[in-house]
Write a protein that holds these residues in place. Structure first.
Motif, mmCIF file in Angstrom:
data_model
loop_
_atom_site.group_PDB
_atom_site.id
_atom_site.type_symbol
_atom_site.label_atom_id
_atom_site.label_comp_id
_atom_site.label_asym_id
_atom_site.label_seq_id
_atom_site.Cartn_x
_atom_site.Cartn_y
_atom_site.Cartn_z
ATOM 1 N N THR A 237 0.806 -1.223 0.000
ATOM 2 C CA THR A 237 0.000 0.000 0.000
ATOM 3 C C THR A 237 0.840 1.274 0.000
ATOM 4 O O THR A 237 0.360 2.325 -0.450
ATOM 5 C CB THR A 237 -0.940 0.016 1.219
ATOM 6 O OG1 THR A 237 -0.167 -0.226 2.404
ATOM 7 C CG2 THR A 237 -2.005 -1.051 1.094
ATOM 8 N N LEU A 238 2.080 1.227 0.503
ATOM 9 C CA LEU A 238 2.908 2.439 0.504
ATOM 10 C C LEU A 238 3.161 2.970 -0.907
ATOM 11 O O LEU A 238 3.006 4.183 -1.143
ATOM 12 C CB LEU A 238 4.226 2.186 1.243
ATOM 13 C CG LEU A 238 5.177 3.383 1.318
ATOM 14 C CD1 LEU A 238 4.521 4.565 2.027
ATOM 15 C CD2 LEU A 238 6.485 2.998 2.008
ATOM 16 N N PRO A 239 3.544 2.136 -1.881
ATOM 17 C CA PRO A 239 3.724 2.691 -3.236
ATOM 18 C C PRO A 239 2.442 3.270 -3.818
ATOM 19 O O PRO A 239 2.486 4.246 -4.578
ATOM 20 C CB PRO A 239 4.225 1.487 -4.047
ATOM 21 C CG PRO A 239 3.907 0.283 -3.242
ATOM 22 C CD PRO A 239 3.931 0.712 -1.820
ATOM 23 N N ILE A 240 1.296 2.705 -3.450
ATOM 24 C CA ILE A 240 0.019 3.247 -3.947
ATOM 25 C C ILE A 240 -0.218 4.632 -3.365
ATOM 26 O O ILE A 240 -0.634 5.563 -4.064
ATOM 27 C CB ILE A 240 -1.136 2.284 -3.579
ATOM 28 C CG1 ILE A 240 -0.968 0.946 -4.308
ATOM 29 C CG2 ILE A 240 -2.485 2.907 -3.914
ATOM 30 C CD1 ILE A 240 -1.965 -0.110 -3.891
ATOM 31 N N THR A 241 0.039 4.782 -2.070
ATOM 32 C CA THR A 241 -0.115 6.089 -1.422
ATOM 33 C C THR A 241 0.810 7.125 -2.054
ATOM 34 O O THR A 241 0.412 8.272 -2.318
ATOM 35 C CB THR A 241 0.180 5.975 0.082
ATOM 36 O OG1 THR A 241 -0.806 5.143 0.690
ATOM 37 C CG2 THR A 241 0.162 7.338 0.763
ATOM 38 N N MET A 242 2.046 6.750 -2.307
ATOM 39 C CA MET A 242 3.014 7.695 -2.856
ATOM 40 C C MET A 242 2.661 8.107 -4.282
ATOM 41 O O MET A 242 2.763 9.287 -4.641
ATOM 42 C CB MET A 242 4.421 7.096 -2.796
ATOM 43 C CG MET A 242 4.962 6.975 -1.377
ATOM 44 S SD MET A 242 6.655 6.336 -1.303
ATOM 45 C CE MET A 242 7.565 7.657 -2.133
ATOM 46 N N THR A 243 2.246 7.156 -5.101
ATOM 47 C CA THR A 243 1.880 7.505 -6.485
ATOM 48 C C THR A 243 0.595 8.341 -6.512
ATOM 49 O O THR A 243 0.437 9.206 -7.375
ATOM 50 C CB THR A 243 1.700 6.238 -7.344
ATOM 51 O OG1 THR A 243 0.786 5.344 -6.692
ATOM 52 C CG2 THR A 243 3.026 5.531 -7.552
ATOM 53 N N ALA A 244 -0.316 8.108 -5.563
ATOM 54 C CA ALA A 244 -1.533 8.932 -5.473
ATOM 55 C C ALA A 244 -1.196 10.373 -5.131
ATOM 56 O O ALA A 244 -1.953 11.300 -5.466
ATOM 57 C CB ALA A 244 -2.485 8.356 -4.431
ATOM 58 N N ILE A 357 -3.815 -7.805 1.257
ATOM 59 C CA ILE A 357 -5.278 -7.978 1.253
ATOM 60 C C ILE A 357 -5.923 -7.024 2.253
ATOM 61 O O ILE A 357 -6.810 -6.235 1.909
ATOM 62 C CB ILE A 357 -5.647 -9.441 1.586
ATOM 63 C CG1 ILE A 357 -5.076 -10.379 0.524
ATOM 64 C CG2 ILE A 357 -7.158 -9.604 1.699
ATOM 65 C CD1 ILE A 357 -5.208 -11.854 0.874
ATOM 66 N N LEU A 358 -5.483 -7.088 3.513
ATOM 67 C CA LEU A 358 -6.074 -6.250 4.553
ATOM 68 C C LEU A 358 -5.761 -4.775 4.315
ATOM 69 O O LEU A 358 -6.637 -3.904 4.464
ATOM 70 C CB LEU A 358 -5.552 -6.678 5.930
ATOM 71 C CG LEU A 358 -5.899 -8.111 6.366
ATOM 72 C CD1 LEU A 358 -5.275 -8.425 7.717
ATOM 73 C CD2 LEU A 358 -7.405 -8.293 6.411
ATOM 74 N N GLY A 359 -4.508 -4.492 3.919
ATOM 75 C CA GLY A 359 -4.141 -3.105 3.651
ATOM 76 C C GLY A 359 -4.899 -2.531 2.472
ATOM 77 O O GLY A 359 -5.376 -1.390 2.517
ATOM 78 N N GLY A 360 -5.035 -3.326 1.408
ATOM 79 C CA GLY A 360 -5.747 -2.864 0.225
ATOM 80 C C GLY A 360 -7.222 -2.596 0.499
ATOM 81 O O GLY A 360 -7.768 -1.583 0.044
ATOM 82 N N ALA A 370 -7.070 6.281 7.504
ATOM 83 C CA ALA A 370 -7.489 5.146 8.337
ATOM 84 C C ALA A 370 -6.479 4.015 8.274
ATOM 85 O O ALA A 370 -6.192 3.363 9.290
ATOM 86 C CB ALA A 370 -8.860 4.653 7.889
ATOM 87 N N LEU A 371 -5.903 3.780 7.097
ATOM 88 C CA LEU A 371 -4.921 2.709 6.943
ATOM 89 C C LEU A 371 -3.694 2.964 7.808
ATOM 90 O O LEU A 371 -3.281 2.119 8.601
ATOM 91 C CB LEU A 371 -4.517 2.583 5.470
ATOM 92 C CG LEU A 371 -3.300 1.693 5.201
ATOM 93 C CD1 LEU A 371 -3.597 0.245 5.553
ATOM 94 C CD2 LEU A 371 -2.865 1.809 3.743
#
Length: 428
Positions: A237-244, A357-360, A370-371
């Protein structure tokens, strides 16, 4: 500096250094897993879902391998289990490089995951066998340092090899595994503890079920699982947050590289820092630091801030890793060390699978804040868990050290006169 280096590395047995060298060599050539998804979709033309299935099957094979490898390390011995896994893994790695069809790649990858991970519990059990209790935090810090140094260098080497020819990834990976196997064959002696002799009419009970019924150890495993799920968010999830936030994949790569650099530069200072402290308290503090690092991601929007969060949770990881390994080692009776290590490795596999799974799901339905604040909350609970259960673990460790893992024996029916020579120990 000379005195510090001597205190960090001196006094460890020669067999430990063979294990350490094997770890470093093997990690230096760990190319394939890093680039497997890119190889499958780029060089082989498979779809993303097919690549995901292949990588997933590697994980399934690894989960089975850690369990089976732990049992075999206790039954057959550490050395034969490692040799079979290492020689077999080198062969399968090369076979995977030659495989072209999807069924061939699936079968090879599953078996490769099984054999690669089957060596892990035997390796860890052998390290416990040869390193005394007082030196284990030091030994595990050194080994963790070698793992991260090898991984950092292998990531660079894998990129260069992939540019030249993808087959080099498999050839070099197989070669380093083969070198490690030959070192194990020539330099490593069997360390499996002999099961204490018992009188006629008595038997020793134990097995994988005994480990699962060990409440003290299983409580530790469950508590640790929460921390693993949080730690593994840096890969999902960290790369998703950063790219967002508009940051590039290259920026994410640079930020996450801070983790490896810090470990390589600072891990050897950790044993002196935590050596005289209660392991449960060290683990509790480490969990809070990890939680603080991931929790601060909720407020990060610039590359430097993300890098700062990595610095914080890496410091917690550096405290946690050797303390966790030493705790599992201390809780493992000599005759069941392989099984305990296998179940601990399985716990890491489960956490690695659950994390995305849980993070996504949390990220998608509740949002980033929240994450990441939830990650801090989970780590706070893990910290409390370590403090609450620490005294029970200390009593178990003291009992095992005093009793020297002597078996609990039970009378056999009159018709049975001899115990099984390789039966494991029963732990309440």
């Amino acid at each position: 500096m000379r005195g510090w280096f001597r205190s960090a590395t001196g006094g460890l047995p020669r067999q430990f250094w063979f294990l350490w060298t094997g770890t470093l060599i093997n990690r230096l050539g760990s190319f394939v897993v890093i680039f497997l998804a890119i190889y499958l979709t780029g060089a082989r033309g498979f779809s993303q879902s097919q690549a995901g299935l292949v990588i997933g099957l590697y994980g399934v094979g690894g989960a089975i391998g850690t369990t089976v490898g732990g049992v075999l390390a206790d039954r057959w011995g550490r050395r034969p289990t490692m040799l079979i896994a290492q020689f077999g893994g080198a062969t399968l790695m090369l076979a995977l490089g030659f495989a072209h069809s999807f069924p061939q790649i699936i079968a090879n990858t599953f078996l490769l995951g099984l054999l690669t991970e089957a060596a892990r519990p035997a390796f860890q059990a052998m390290m416990i066998d040869v390193v005394g209790t007082a030196d284990r935090v030091r030994a595990y810090s050194l080994n963790y340092w070698a793992i991260n140094l090898g991984f950092a260098l292998s990531a660079v080497g894998a990129g260069l090899a992939a540019k030249a020819d993808y087959f080099l990834l498999f050839a070099i990976d197989a070669g380093t595994t083969l070198i490690t196997a030959v070192m194990s064959l020539i330099f490593l002696a069997e360390t499996k503890p002999k099961v204490p002799l018992v009188s006629k009419g008595q038997k020793v009970k134990g097995g994988l079920g005994t480990v699962v019924r060990d409440r003290t150890f299983m409580m530790y495993v469950v508590i640790s699982l929460g921390g693993i799920v949080v730690m593994m968010q840096h890969m999902s999830t960290l790369p998703i947050t950063m790219t967002a936030d508009g940051l590039s994949a290259a920026t994410y790569g640079g930020v996450i590289a801070v983790n490896g650099v810090l470990i390589v530069l600072g891990q050897l200072f950790v044993p002196k820092l935590i050596g005289n402290h209660d392991p449960a308290r060290v683990l509790a503090v480490a969990a809070l630091i990890v939680g603080a690092g991931f929790g601060l991601v909720a407020f990060a929007h610039a590359a430097w801030f993300f890098a700062l969060t990595v610095v914080i949770w890496t410091l917690g990881e550096m405290l946690q890793a050797p303390s966790n390994a030493a705790t599992v080692a201390a809780l493992s009776p000599p005759q069941l060390r392989g099984r305990y290590q296998g179940l601990n490795s399985l716990n890491w596999s489960a956490g690695t699978a659950l994390a995305p799974i849980l993070g996504g799901l949390t990220q998608q339905h509740l949002g980033d804040a929240a994450l990441w604040l939830g990650c801090f909350g989970v780590c706070a609970l893990v910290s409390v868990g370590h403090l609450v259960t620490g005294p029970a673990r200390a009593r178990r460790v003291a009992h095992l050290e005093t009793a020297h893992a002597e078996p609990i024996i039970e009378p056999l029916p009159p018709a049975v006169t001899e115990p099984a020579a390789d039966a494991p120990v029963h732990v309440n």
